[in-house]
Design a protein around this motif. Structure first.
Motif, mmCIF file in Angstrom:
data_model
loop_
_atom_site.group_PDB
_atom_site.id
_atom_site.type_symbol
_atom_site.label_atom_id
_atom_site.label_comp_id
_atom_site.label_asym_id
_atom_site.label_seq_id
_atom_site.Cartn_x
_atom_site.Cartn_y
_atom_site.Cartn_z
ATOM 1 N N UNK A 109 0.821 -1.212 0.000
ATOM 2 C CA UNK A 109 0.000 0.000 0.000
ATOM 3 C C UNK A 109 0.855 1.263 0.000
ATOM 4 N N UNK A 110 0.236 2.360 -0.423
ATOM 5 C CA UNK A 110 0.903 3.661 -0.383
ATOM 6 C C UNK A 110 1.205 4.051 1.063
ATOM 7 N N UNK A 111 0.319 3.695 1.981
ATOM 8 C CA UNK A 111 0.549 3.986 3.406
ATOM 9 C C UNK A 111 1.810 3.283 3.901
ATOM 10 N N UNK A 112 1.949 2.001 3.562
ATOM 11 C CA UNK A 112 3.131 1.254 3.979
ATOM 12 C C UNK A 112 4.389 1.836 3.344
ATOM 13 N N UNK A 113 4.314 2.183 2.068
ATOM 14 C CA UNK A 113 5.464 2.766 1.375
ATOM 15 C C UNK A 113 5.925 4.035 2.081
ATOM 16 N N UNK A 114 5.000 4.896 2.421
ATOM 17 C CA UNK A 114 5.336 6.156 3.104
ATOM 18 C C UNK A 114 5.908 5.895 4.497
ATOM 19 N N UNK A 115 5.267 5.005 5.255
ATOM 20 C CA UNK A 115 5.720 4.733 6.626
ATOM 21 C C UNK A 115 7.109 4.096 6.659
ATOM 22 N N UNK A 116 7.359 3.154 5.758
ATOM 23 C CA UNK A 116 8.682 2.516 5.730
ATOM 24 C C UNK A 116 9.756 3.473 5.239
ATOM 25 N N UNK A 117 9.441 4.284 4.239
ATOM 26 C CA UNK A 117 10.419 5.255 3.744
ATOM 27 C C UNK A 117 10.853 6.195 4.877
ATOM 28 N N UNK A 118 9.900 6.638 5.684
ATOM 29 C CA UNK A 118 10.228 7.517 6.824
ATOM 30 C C UNK A 118 11.067 6.775 7.861
ATOM 31 N N UNK A 119 10.675 5.560 8.200
ATOM 32 C CA UNK A 119 11.391 4.794 9.226
ATOM 33 C C UNK A 119 12.812 4.448 8.784
ATOM 34 N N UNK A 120 12.964 4.065 7.522
ATOM 35 C CA UNK A 120 14.275 3.630 7.040
ATOM 36 C C UNK A 120 15.183 4.792 6.656
ATOM 37 N N UNK A 121 14.672 5.995 6.713
ATOM 38 C CA UNK A 121 15.514 7.173 6.529
ATOM 39 C C UNK A 121 16.484 7.291 7.704
ATOM 40 N N UNK A 122 16.022 6.879 8.889
ATOM 41 C CA UNK A 122 16.820 6.997 10.114
ATOM 42 C C UNK A 122 17.280 5.661 10.682
ATOM 43 N N UNK A 123 16.744 4.550 10.200
ATOM 44 C CA UNK A 123 17.062 3.230 10.724
ATOM 45 C C UNK A 123 17.494 2.318 9.584
ATOM 46 N N UNK A 124 18.207 1.253 9.934
ATOM 47 C CA UNK A 124 18.672 0.293 8.921
ATOM 48 C C UNK A 124 17.648 -0.799 8.663
ATOM 49 N N UNK A 125 16.700 -0.943 9.573
ATOM 50 C CA UNK A 125 15.688 -1.996 9.462
ATOM 51 C C UNK A 125 14.428 -1.556 10.199
ATOM 52 N N UNK A 126 13.306 -2.127 9.782
ATOM 53 C CA UNK A 126 12.028 -1.866 10.431
ATOM 54 C C UNK A 126 11.171 -3.119 10.302
#
Length: 183
Positions: free
Chosen positions: A127-144
């Motif tokens: 989903x677009x929601x997942x894409x946005x949420x993971x992109x934000x999380x992985x900007x600062x983290x190596x894994x989510x």
């Protein structure tokens, strides 16, 4: 390059980090990416099970690419990653269900050192929601970890993303067993 994707796919299945037909792998190559086809068995990948698609926008081959292609695009467009591994690690999925929102804080020294807090993100598969949420999380983290779904790890190369996937699962297993024994 498809051989490297295939090698990592076999390692993911052999180590129990994913069941054969779940998860996906991609590698960025400039403005394009190689990504596993939808429904491919990760331990049986051949050149015809890898699809080359655009990183910036959709293309005709999206219909046969992984259902998570939109997510991989968002991660590549928001991070410096050149490789992504998505697995359905059992302890990571379990810990996300037990923890809910927020982060999982590793108790083991390697997890604390290499990962720090592991964000848990919401969003439906592909989903677009997942894409946005993971992109934000992985900007600062190596894994989510996607709530109830699995892990996404990034790296400069596939081996780095694979090792981070193993580290997330190891830290979640340690955390789960620790919490179980404390009850």
């Amino acid at each position: 390059m498809w051989q490297e994707i295939s090698r990592i796919g076999r390692k993911l299945v052999q180590s129990g980090l994913v069941e054969s037909h779940f998860g996906n792998i991609s590698v960025r190559m400039g403005d394009r990416m190689l990504i596993t086809r939808s429904g491919s068995a990760l331990d049986e990948l051949t050149s015809d099970k890898i699809v080359e698609v655009e990183v910036q926008g959709t293309c005709a081959l999206d219909v046969i690419a992984s259902s998570e292609t939109i997510v991989h695009r968002a991660i590549y467009n928001s991070t410096s990653a050149f490789a992504i591994v998505h697995a359905h690690c059992p302890y990571a999925v379990t810990m996300s269900l037990l923890q809910g929102e927020g982060c999982i804080t590793p108790l083991d020294s390697e997890g604390r050192y290499f990962l720090g807090d592991i964000p848990i993100v919401p969003g439906g598969i592909g989903s677009a929601e997942l894409a946005e949420n993971l992109a934000k999380a992985l900007y600062c983290h190596k894994a989510a970890i996607v709530y109830g779904h699995g892990t996404f790890s990034i790296g400069r190369v596939l081996d780095e993303a694979y090792v981070l996937t193993t580290q997330v699962e190891h830290s979640c297993r340690i955390r789960y067993l620790h919490d179980l024994m404390r009850k």
